[in-house]
Write an enzyme that holds these catalytic residues in place. Structure first.
Site, PDB file in Angstrom:
ATOM      1  N   ARG A 153       0.866  -1.178   0.000  1.00 45.88           N
ATOM      2  CA  ARG A 153       0.000   0.000   0.000  1.00 45.88           C
ATOM      3  C   ARG A 153       0.904   1.229   0.000  1.00 45.88           C
ATOM      4  O   ARG A 153       2.024   1.188   0.500  1.00 45.88           O
ATOM      5  CB  ARG A 153      -0.911   0.007   1.224  1.00 45.88           C
ATOM      6  CG  ARG A 153      -1.842  -1.199   1.318  1.00 45.88           C
ATOM      7  CD  ARG A 153      -2.658  -1.151   2.599  1.00 45.88           C
ATOM      8  NE  ARG A 153      -3.568  -2.292   2.715  1.00 45.88           N
ATOM      9  CZ  ARG A 153      -3.277  -3.441   3.315  1.00 45.88           C
ATOM     10  NH1 ARG A 153      -2.062  -3.589   3.875  1.00 45.88           N
ATOM     11  NH2 ARG A 153      -4.142  -4.419   3.374  1.00 45.88           N
ATOM     12  N   LYS A 177      -1.777  -2.743   7.958  1.00 46.40           N
ATOM     13  CA  LYS A 177      -2.933  -2.233   8.694  1.00 46.40           C
ATOM     14  C   LYS A 177      -3.063  -2.925  10.041  1.00 46.40           C
ATOM     15  O   LYS A 177      -2.843  -4.127  10.162  1.00 46.40           O
ATOM     16  CB  LYS A 177      -4.218  -2.456   7.881  1.00 46.40           C
ATOM     17  CG  LYS A 177      -4.395  -1.511   6.705  1.00 46.40           C
ATOM     18  CD  LYS A 177      -5.747  -1.725   6.051  1.00 46.40           C
ATOM     19  CE  LYS A 177      -6.003  -0.707   4.952  1.00 46.40           C
ATOM     20  NZ  LYS A 177      -7.334  -0.909   4.330  1.00 46.40           N
ATOM     21  N   HIS A 255      -2.177   2.695  -6.293  1.00 50.94           N
ATOM     22  CA  HIS A 255      -2.986   1.498  -6.057  1.00 50.94           C
ATOM     23  C   HIS A 255      -3.099   0.626  -7.308  1.00 50.94           C
ATOM     24  O   HIS A 255      -3.239  -0.590  -7.192  1.00 50.94           O
ATOM     25  CB  HIS A 255      -4.376   1.891  -5.556  1.00 50.94           C
ATOM     26  CG  HIS A 255      -4.944   0.922  -4.574  1.00 50.94           C
ATOM     27  ND1 HIS A 255      -4.368   0.681  -3.332  1.00 50.94           N
ATOM     28  CD2 HIS A 255      -6.025   0.105  -4.631  1.00 50.94           C
ATOM     29  CE1 HIS A 255      -5.072  -0.227  -2.684  1.00 50.94           C
ATOM     30  NE2 HIS A 255      -6.070  -0.597  -3.453  1.00 50.94           N
ATOM     31  N   ARG A 258      -0.338  -1.719  -7.297  1.00 52.78           N
ATOM     32  CA  ARG A 258      -0.641  -2.815  -6.365  1.00 52.78           C
ATOM     33  C   ARG A 258      -1.544  -3.840  -7.057  1.00 52.78           C
ATOM     34  O   ARG A 258      -1.336  -5.050  -6.947  1.00 52.78           O
ATOM     35  CB  ARG A 258      -1.307  -2.252  -5.112  1.00 52.78           C
ATOM     36  CG  ARG A 258      -1.753  -3.267  -4.077  1.00 52.78           C
ATOM     37  CD  ARG A 258      -2.173  -2.507  -2.810  1.00 52.78           C
ATOM     38  NE  ARG A 258      -3.042  -3.254  -1.921  1.00 52.78           N
ATOM     39  CZ  ARG A 258      -2.612  -4.057  -0.959  1.00 52.78           C
ATOM     40  NH1 ARG A 258      -1.319  -4.250  -0.790  1.00 52.78           N
ATOM     41  NH2 ARG A 258      -3.475  -4.682  -0.161  1.00 52.78           N
ATOM     42  N   HIS A 281      -4.144  -8.978   2.903  1.00 47.24           N
ATOM     43  CA  HIS A 281      -5.596  -9.042   3.013  1.00 47.24           C
ATOM     44  C   HIS A 281      -5.997  -9.966   4.162  1.00 47.24           C
ATOM     45  O   HIS A 281      -5.479 -11.078   4.274  1.00 47.24           O
ATOM     46  CB  HIS A 281      -6.221  -9.586   1.722  1.00 47.24           C
ATOM     47  CG  HIS A 281      -6.202  -8.609   0.591  1.00 47.24           C
ATOM     48  ND1 HIS A 281      -6.352  -8.976  -0.729  1.00 47.24           N
ATOM     49  CD2 HIS A 281      -6.056  -7.259   0.581  1.00 47.24           C
ATOM     50  CE1 HIS A 281      -6.301  -7.897  -1.495  1.00 47.24           C
ATOM     51  NE2 HIS A 281      -6.125  -6.850  -0.718  1.00 47.24           N
ATOM     52  N   TYR A 290      -9.172 -10.362  -7.968  1.00 44.06           N
ATOM     53  CA  TYR A 290      -8.184 -10.428  -9.045  1.00 44.06           C
ATOM     54  C   TYR A 290      -8.436 -11.597  -9.984  1.00 44.06           C
ATOM     55  O   TYR A 290      -8.008 -11.554 -11.140  1.00 44.06           O
ATOM     56  CB  TYR A 290      -6.769 -10.472  -8.452  1.00 44.06           C
ATOM     57  CG  TYR A 290      -6.461  -9.203  -7.706  1.00 44.06           C
ATOM     58  CD1 TYR A 290      -6.290  -8.005  -8.397  1.00 44.06           C
ATOM     59  CD2 TYR A 290      -6.404  -9.180  -6.320  1.00 44.06           C
ATOM     60  CE1 TYR A 290      -6.057  -6.823  -7.715  1.00 44.06           C
ATOM     61  CE2 TYR A 290      -6.166  -7.995  -5.635  1.00 44.06           C
ATOM     62  CZ  TYR A 290      -5.994  -6.826  -6.334  1.00 44.06           C
ATOM     63  OH  TYR A 290      -5.770  -5.655  -5.667  1.00 44.06           O
TER      64      TYR A 290
END
Length: 319
Positions: A153, A177, A255, A258, A281, A290
Site C-alpha cells: 500500500r 494495517k 494502487h 498494487r 488481506h 483479481y
C-alpha cells in the site's frame, strides 16, 4: 458511566480506535470527517448523538443520497456511525445502538483498472529518467520497483523504515494495517535498485549529520512534517512518470501498481493464498477480485483477437 457531552464523543471514539485497535491515521481521519458531518447535520436539526433514534440515522442517509454522494461514501458514513454507537453502547454512553439494524446502500462492484505488463515496464523505464537530479531519478526508480515488486500500500511504501531494507534482503518485512506484519519477497531488480538508493540516501544523511541535523529513520526521507515522502507527493510523482511513459495518467495510481502486482502474479500461476498473504488481506475473498480481473481480461482478449469475434477483421471481410 454517566453520559458525557455528545460533542466529545468523536474524540473519545477516535482515541479508543487508535489505542485499542491500532487504527491507521488515514482511517481515523476518515472516521473523523464522516462523524463531524453527521454531527453538523444533527446540530442543524437540534439533535445530538445522545438522544437520536434509528429514524434520525435513516433520515441522514436519505440526506446523503439527496446530496448525490456515491454508494461507497454513504456506506462508509453508515459504517462510521455504527462503529461510534457500538463504542457508545460498550462505554455506557447509551443503552442502545440506534444504527445496528440499518442496512447500508451497498457498493457498486467495480473491477480494478488494469495495467498491462508492457505498461508497467514503460512506467519503470520512465521512472529512471524522471526527476530533477540523479538522486531523484534513483529514488523514483526505487519507489516504482518496490511498489510493483511487493504490492505494498502507498502508506506502507512511503513510511518504510530504512532498517527494514538493509543487508540486501531477499524478504522485506512490512508493517501493515492494524500493526500486522507480513513478509514479501523482493525481485533481483528491486534489490539492486534498493541497494543503489540506500547508498545515495546514506550519503545525503551523512551531510545532514555534519550540519547537526537529526537523522531520518525512513527509507524515503523528506522535509515534510511526517519526516518521509508524503502520499500526496508520490501520487503526483506517479502521474508525472505516467506522462513520461506515454501511459494514460488517469489509469495510473499507486494502487493500480498494487493491482498490477496481484493480477500479473495470478496470471503467472501464483497461488491465491500466497497473493493474499503478500497483499496483507485479512480475508481471501478480498483477493478473489483479481480472479475476476483476469477473467475479464481474458474475455476481452478473445473478443479482440478470436477470428469468430464480431469485431474481427476476418468476420467483417466475410472470410
Amino acid at each position: 458511566m454517566s453520559p458525557r457531552a455528545p460533542s466529545s464523543w468523536i474524540s473519545m471514539f477516535l482515541e479508543a480506535q487508535a489505542a485499542e485497535l491500532g487504527a491507521a491515521n488515514n482511517t481515523l481521519l476518515a472516521y473523523g470527517r464522516d462523524l463531524k458531518d453527521f454531527d453538523g447535520w444533527l446540530a442543524r436539526r437540534g439533535g445530538d448523538f445522545a438522544t437520536i433514534a434509528r429514524a434520525d440515522v435513516e433520515d441522514y442517509l436519505v440526506y446523503c443520497d439527496a446530496q448525490g454522494l456515491a454508494k461507497s461514501t454513504r456506506a462508509r458514513r453508515l459504517s462510521a456511525i455504527k462503529q461510534l454507537y457500538r463504542f457508545a453502547f460498550e462505554e455506557g454512553l447509551r443503552t442502545d445502538n440506534p444504527a445496528i439494524q440499518i442496512s447500508g446502500p451497498g457498493q457498486d462492484k467495480r473491477l480494478p483498472k488494469i495495467l498491462s505488463v508492457d505498461e508497467v515496464d514503460r512506467l519503470l523505464e520512465a521512472a529512471r529518467i524522471t526527476g530533477r537530479s540523479g538522486d531523484d531519478k534513483v529514488r523514483n526508480t526505487c519507489l516504482m520497483e518496490l511498489l510493483y515488486a511487493t504490492g505494498m500500500r502507498v502508506t506502507e511504501l512511503v513510511s518504510l523504515p530504512v532498517s527494514a531494507t538493509r543487508g540486501d534482503p531477499r524478504l522485506l518485512l512490512i508493517l501493515g494495517k492494524g500493526g500486522k506484519e507480513r513478509m514479501v519477497p523482493l525481485s533481483p531488480d528491486a534489490r539492486e535498485t534498493l541497494g543503489v538508493w540506500i547508498g545515495l540516501r546514506d550519503a545525503s544523511e551523512a551531510v545532514r549529520a555534519e550540519k547537526k541535523l537529526a537523522p531520518s529513520k525512513y527509507l524515503f526521507p523528506s522535509r515534510a512534517k511526517q519526516g518521509h515522502l508524503t502520499r500526496h507527493r508520490f501520487y503526483l510523482l506517479i502521474k508525472e512518470i505516467a506522462v513520461a511513459a506515454g501511459v494514460d495518467p488517469a489509469k495510473v495510481t499507486p494502487h493500480t501498481l498494487r493491482h498490477a502486482f496481484a493480477t500479473h502474479l495470478l496470471a503467472g500461476g501464483a497461488d491465491l493464498r500466497a497473493i493474499q498473504t503478500m497483499l496483507g488481506h485479512a480475508d481471501v475473498a478480498t483477493t478473489e477480485i483479481y480472479t475476476h480481473v483476469l477473467e475479464a481480461r481474458l474475455s476481452e482478449l478473445v473478443l479482440e483477437h478470436h477470428p469468430l469475434a464480431e469485431s474481427s477483421p476476418r468476420k467483417e471481410s466475410g472470410k
